[in-house]
Design an enzyme around this catalytic site. Structure first.
Site, PDB file in Angstrom:
ATOM      1  N   VAL A 117       0.834  -1.206   0.000  1.00 19.45           N
ATOM      2  CA  VAL A 117       0.000   0.000   0.000  1.00 19.45           C
ATOM      3  C   VAL A 117       0.866   1.253   0.000  1.00 19.45           C
ATOM      4  O   VAL A 117       0.401   2.340   0.348  1.00 19.45           O
ATOM      5  CB  VAL A 117      -0.963   0.000   1.216  1.00 19.45           C
ATOM      6  CG1 VAL A 117      -1.940  -1.144   1.111  1.00 19.45           C
ATOM      7  CG2 VAL A 117      -0.207  -0.060   2.549  1.00 19.45           C
ATOM      8  N   HIS A 158      -4.658  -3.853  -2.274  1.00 21.00           N
ATOM      9  CA  HIS A 158      -5.103  -3.537  -0.909  1.00 21.00           C
ATOM     10  C   HIS A 158      -5.252  -2.043  -0.666  1.00 21.00           C
ATOM     11  O   HIS A 158      -5.344  -1.614   0.487  1.00 21.00           O
ATOM     12  CB  HIS A 158      -4.123  -4.140   0.109  1.00 21.00           C
ATOM     13  CG  HIS A 158      -4.093  -5.637   0.070  1.00 21.00           C
ATOM     14  ND1 HIS A 158      -2.996  -6.370   0.481  1.00 21.00           N
ATOM     15  CD2 HIS A 158      -5.025  -6.542  -0.334  1.00 21.00           C
ATOM     16  CE1 HIS A 158      -3.254  -7.661   0.329  1.00 21.00           C
ATOM     17  NE2 HIS A 158      -4.476  -7.784  -0.172  1.00 21.00           N
ATOM     18  N   SER A 205       5.101 -14.043   0.617  1.00 18.54           N
ATOM     19  CA  SER A 205       4.962 -15.399   1.140  1.00 18.54           C
ATOM     20  C   SER A 205       3.635 -16.011   0.713  1.00 18.54           C
ATOM     21  O   SER A 205       3.430 -17.217   0.860  1.00 18.54           O
ATOM     22  CB  SER A 205       5.041 -15.389   2.666  1.00 18.54           C
ATOM     23  OG  SER A 205       3.935 -14.689   3.215  1.00 18.54           O
ATOM     24  N   GLY A 220      12.633 -17.413   1.188  1.00 20.74           N
ATOM     25  CA  GLY A 220      11.869 -18.201   2.125  1.00 20.74           C
ATOM     26  C   GLY A 220      10.703 -18.943   1.502  1.00 20.74           C
ATOM     27  O   GLY A 220      10.508 -18.962   0.287  1.00 20.74           O
ATOM     28  N   ILE A 259      16.003 -10.180  -3.983  1.00 23.52           N
ATOM     29  CA  ILE A 259      15.179  -9.661  -5.076  1.00 23.52           C
ATOM     30  C   ILE A 259      15.913  -8.637  -5.925  1.00 23.52           C
ATOM     31  O   ILE A 259      15.959  -8.752  -7.158  1.00 23.52           O
ATOM     32  CB  ILE A 259      13.885  -9.050  -4.503  1.00 23.52           C
ATOM     33  CG1 ILE A 259      13.029 -10.144  -3.868  1.00 23.52           C
ATOM     34  CG2 ILE A 259      13.097  -8.324  -5.599  1.00 23.52           C
ATOM     35  CD1 ILE A 259      11.867  -9.619  -3.051  1.00 23.52           C
TER      36      ILE A 259
END
Length: 281
Positions: free
Chosen positions: A107, A123, A223, A249, A265
């Site tokens: 956001v 969102h 995730s 992860g 990343i």
């Protein structure tokens, strides 16, 4: 252990060559290099107490006092964050014609600041505030300044910042004065989808339509523990769309992935852009 950078770089470049028109889904992990904390660790577990829940925010005045009181510390950190090279790389990937739509669970607005044009804020946006009674809208900064004026003693606190404009401040919030809607006196809330709330239906429909038209799905920095993001992997799998994920992860969709890149990343995206931009590729 994360893969050596040469491996995910080449693997992701090959994935994009094979599936050139992508829907990209990003999560909190892409913004951590901009100084915005994320919610979960590499096992997908909460790093701190769960964030504010929508039903609790709406029915409990103390929850709203605590939220806006902590925001006096946390919001400026988020507001002043700048796009990092990973955001810039995705803007370049769009310019190269490889992104049909970028759907972000974040956001923070950093994708737009970096130059991405085809963005859906799944969102919502934390820099906007809405009245839950009359739909009055204003900037988050306006509410922030009103909060500071109403609560000067709270401006002197310091605390570690938390995700999405929150802060790890634990004090007595009972005396905090909440800024209300200047139009109707209603409850003001950031124009974001809090946990326990639902993403607007049309927003989801439009994003899924873009996924249906895309060659594949690329997940970055998520995730996927929250269903609003995970649903895109489920649909991509149902529609036989290949799915790649670049995130450190575990993800909720690991068993659905065509390509899993457990690697940092920013450097991976930078080198992928360099390869895709090279005349030799």
């Amino acid at each position: 252990m994360p893969m050596p950078l040469t491996e995910p770089r080449h693997a992701l470049t090959r994935f994009i060559h094979r599936h050139p028109r992508l829907l990209v889904l990003t999560g909190a992990g892409i913004s951590t290099d901009s100084g915005i904390p994320d919610y979960r660790d590499r096992n997908g577990e909460w790093k701190r107490k769960q964030p504010v829940q929508h039903p609790d925010f709406m029915r409990c005045e103390h929850t709203r006092k605590r939220y806006w009181g902590r925001s006096l510390i946390g919001w400026p950190v988020m507001r002043d964050a700048c796009p990092n090279p990973a955001h810039a790389a995705l803007a370049q990937l769009e310019q190269l014609g490889h992104i049909d739509l970028l759907v972000t669970q974040n956001v923070d607005g950093l994708h737009q600041q970096a130059g991405s044009q085809k963005v859906t804020d799944l969102h919502g946006r934390s820099d906007r505030v809405i009245c839950m009674s009359c739909a009055f809208r204003c900037s988050r900064d306006e509410v922030h300044h009103r909060s500071a004026e109403l609560n000067p003693t709270f401006t002197h606190y310091t605390a570690a910042t938390a995700p999405d404009g929150d802060a790890d401040l634990e004090v007595d919030f009972s005396g905090f004065r909440i800024p209300d809607c200047p139009q109707c006196g209603g409850i003001l809330k950031p124009d974001v989808v809090f946990f326990g709330d639902h993403v607007p239906k049309q927003r989801v429909i439009d994003a899924l339509e873009a996924l249906q038209n895309a060659d594949g799905l690329l997940v970055i920095g998520s995730s996927l523990m929250v269903y609003s993001g995970f649903r895109f992997c489920r649909r991509a799998n149902e529609w036989n769309k290949p799915i790649a994920a670049l995130t450190l992860g575990r993800t909720r969709a690991d068993e659905l992935l065509s390509l899993k890149l457990n690697a940092p990343i920013t450097p991976v995206l930078q080198t992928v852009i360099a390869e895709l931009s090279s005349p030799a590729t």
